[in-house]
Design a protein around this motif. Structure first.
Motif, PDB file in Angstrom:
ATOM      1  N   VAL A  68       3.745  32.647  -4.457  1.00  0.00           N
ATOM      2  CA  VAL A  68       4.746  31.735  -3.916  1.00  0.00           C
ATOM      3  C   VAL A  68       5.486  31.090  -5.071  1.00  0.00           C
ATOM      4  O   VAL A  68       4.862  30.486  -5.955  1.00  0.00           O
ATOM      5  CB  VAL A  68       4.108  30.649  -3.023  1.00  0.00           C
ATOM      6  N   GLU A  69       6.808  31.208  -5.066  1.00  0.00           N
ATOM      7  CA  GLU A  69       7.628  30.545  -6.078  1.00  0.00           C
ATOM      8  C   GLU A  69       7.948  29.120  -5.631  1.00  0.00           C
ATOM      9  O   GLU A  69       8.079  28.828  -4.444  1.00  0.00           O
ATOM     10  CB  GLU A  69       8.939  31.318  -6.285  1.00  0.00           C
ATOM     11  N   ALA A  70       8.082  28.234  -6.601  1.00  0.00           N
ATOM     12  CA  ALA A  70       8.544  26.874  -6.332  1.00  0.00           C
ATOM     13  C   ALA A  70      10.080  26.849  -6.321  1.00  0.00           C
ATOM     14  O   ALA A  70      10.705  27.673  -6.983  1.00  0.00           O
ATOM     15  CB  ALA A  70       7.996  25.922  -7.389  1.00  0.00           C
ATOM     16  N   PRO A  71      10.703  25.907  -5.574  1.00  0.00           N
ATOM     17  CA  PRO A  71      10.061  24.858  -4.791  1.00  0.00           C
ATOM     18  C   PRO A  71       9.639  25.344  -3.409  1.00  0.00           C
ATOM     19  O   PRO A  71      10.200  26.283  -2.866  1.00  0.00           O
ATOM     20  CB  PRO A  71      11.149  23.794  -4.683  1.00  0.00           C
ATOM     21  N   LEU A  72       8.643  24.658  -2.881  1.00  0.00           N
ATOM     22  CA  LEU A  72       8.096  24.909  -1.553  1.00  0.00           C
ATOM     23  C   LEU A  72       8.088  23.588  -0.802  1.00  0.00           C
ATOM     24  O   LEU A  72       7.822  22.537  -1.388  1.00  0.00           O
ATOM     25  CB  LEU A  72       6.661  25.440  -1.685  1.00  0.00           C
ATOM     26  N   GLN A  73       8.372  23.639   0.500  1.00  0.00           N
ATOM     27  CA  GLN A  73       8.294  22.433   1.327  1.00  0.00           C
ATOM     28  C   GLN A  73       7.547  22.747   2.610  1.00  0.00           C
ATOM     29  O   GLN A  73       7.834  23.764   3.254  1.00  0.00           O
ATOM     30  CB  GLN A  73       9.691  21.908   1.664  1.00  0.00           C
ATOM     31  N   ASN A  89       9.742  33.948  -2.238  1.00  0.00           N
ATOM     32  CA  ASN A  89      10.673  33.542  -3.287  1.00  0.00           C
ATOM     33  C   ASN A  89      10.972  32.052  -3.154  1.00  0.00           C
ATOM     34  O   ASN A  89      10.427  31.352  -2.317  1.00  0.00           O
ATOM     35  CB  ASN A  89      11.941  34.400  -3.217  1.00  0.00           C
ATOM     36  N   VAL A  90      11.901  31.558  -3.966  1.00  0.00           N
ATOM     37  CA  VAL A  90      12.150  30.120  -4.074  1.00  0.00           C
ATOM     38  C   VAL A  90      12.693  29.529  -2.778  1.00  0.00           C
ATOM     39  O   VAL A  90      13.382  30.185  -2.005  1.00  0.00           O
ATOM     40  CB  VAL A  90      13.145  29.819  -5.219  1.00  0.00           C
ATOM     41  N   GLY A  91      12.345  28.254  -2.538  1.00  0.00           N
ATOM     42  CA  GLY A  91      13.012  27.478  -1.501  1.00  0.00           C
ATOM     43  C   GLY A  91      12.530  27.683  -0.085  1.00  0.00           C
ATOM     44  O   GLY A  91      13.280  27.412   0.853  1.00  0.00           O
ATOM     45  N   VAL A 112      14.533  30.456   2.754  1.00  0.00           N
ATOM     46  CA  VAL A 112      14.204  30.742   4.151  1.00  0.00           C
ATOM     47  C   VAL A 112      13.602  29.492   4.796  1.00  0.00           C
ATOM     48  O   VAL A 112      12.850  28.750   4.156  1.00  0.00           O
ATOM     49  CB  VAL A 112      13.225  31.926   4.244  1.00  0.00           C
ATOM     50  N   THR A 113      13.938  29.268   6.068  1.00  0.00           N
ATOM     51  CA  THR A 113      13.349  28.185   6.845  1.00  0.00           C
ATOM     52  C   THR A 113      12.634  28.769   8.056  1.00  0.00           C
ATOM     53  O   THR A 113      13.216  29.555   8.807  1.00  0.00           O
ATOM     54  CB  THR A 113      14.422  27.193   7.335  1.00  0.00           C
ATOM     55  N   ILE A 114      11.375  28.399   8.214  1.00  0.00           N
ATOM     56  CA  ILE A 114      10.599  28.763   9.402  1.00  0.00           C
ATOM     57  C   ILE A 114      10.169  27.459  10.060  1.00  0.00           C
ATOM     58  O   ILE A 114       9.464  26.649   9.448  1.00  0.00           O
ATOM     59  CB  ILE A 114       9.368  29.609   9.035  1.00  0.00           C
ATOM     60  N   THR A 115      10.615  27.228  11.288  1.00  0.00           N
ATOM     61  CA  THR A 115      10.298  25.975  11.965  1.00  0.00           C
ATOM     62  C   THR A 115       9.688  26.226  13.332  1.00  0.00           C
ATOM     63  O   THR A 115      10.203  27.021  14.118  1.00  0.00           O
ATOM     64  CB  THR A 115      11.546  25.067  12.102  1.00  0.00           C
TER      65      THR A 115
END
Length: 205
Positions: A68-73, A89-91, A112-115
């Motif tokens: 996992v690349e940073a940043p991670l949220q 990848n990042v983000g 990418v966003t997974i919600t």
């Protein structure tokens, strides 16, 4: 509404509010996730063992050879499971109030966003910050392109590709290429794809 009722509502696709009196444990879990992801995002990228250890603290479970690349949220982190040989990848943003399941050999491109979480349509219901959640499943061998958004309740079938910039609003069958807003099936993945041929942008359909 007490903590147990909120947790029940989270998993029953009912409306809930995760702030307020009696919900301190939920707030503490989110604060823990923020602290751990802050540490991960600020960590030395060459200190691979430390970063891998942090990932195992952040997520519910992590398979072998996960990168996992940073940043991670993340929102909670421990509602997320990752299989083996996953590359992120990042983000990546994971809104994981409930379960996000990511299979093996999944590739996730930048931003990418997974919600699992959304809000009701009517503004009177949204006024109190009410929300709902539905689990997301990313099956084995999926590739999510850059800036993809995966919405609550979606399952992406094994082997499929989601094209860059797509918004996935409903389930994706296995072994297809999808793209667009909202994402739609562009074509199937077939044995002809075993032979690689470069395709110019726009030539996937």
């Amino acid at each position: 509404m007490d903590e147990q009722e909120v947790r029940r509502r989270m998993r029953a696709q009912e409306l809930y509010d995760d702030e307020g009196p009696g919900l301190e444990a939920l707030v503490a879990e989110r604060q823990r996730a923020k602290h751990l992801t802050w540490r991960f995002n600020m960590s030395d990228p060459t200190d691979v063992p430390a970063r891998q250890a942090l990932l195992r603290e952040i997520f519910g479970s992590v398979g072998e050879r996960v990168w996992v690349e940073a940043p991670l949220q993340v929102s909670y982190g421990d509602n997320v499971t990752l299989g083996d040989d996953v590359f992120v990848n990042v983000g990546l943003t994971l809104v994981d109030d409930i379960e996000v399941t990511i299979g093996s050999r999944v590739m996730i491109a930048p931003n990418v966003t997974i919600t699992v979480t959304g809000h009701p349509v009517h503004p009177e219901l949204r006024a109190g910050m009410a929300q709902f959640s539905a689990p997301v499943v990313i099956e084995d061998d999926v590739w999510l392109g850059a800036h993809v958004v995966v919405l609550p309740g979606v399952t992406i079938g094994a082997g499929s590709i989601v094209g860059a910039g797509s918004v996935v609003t409903k389930d994706v069958p296995p072994n297809v290429v999808v793209g667009g807003v909202p994402a739609r099936v562009l074509r199937s993945i077939t044995d002809e794809d075993r032979v690689f041929t470069y395709r110019a942008p726009g030539a996937l359909a």
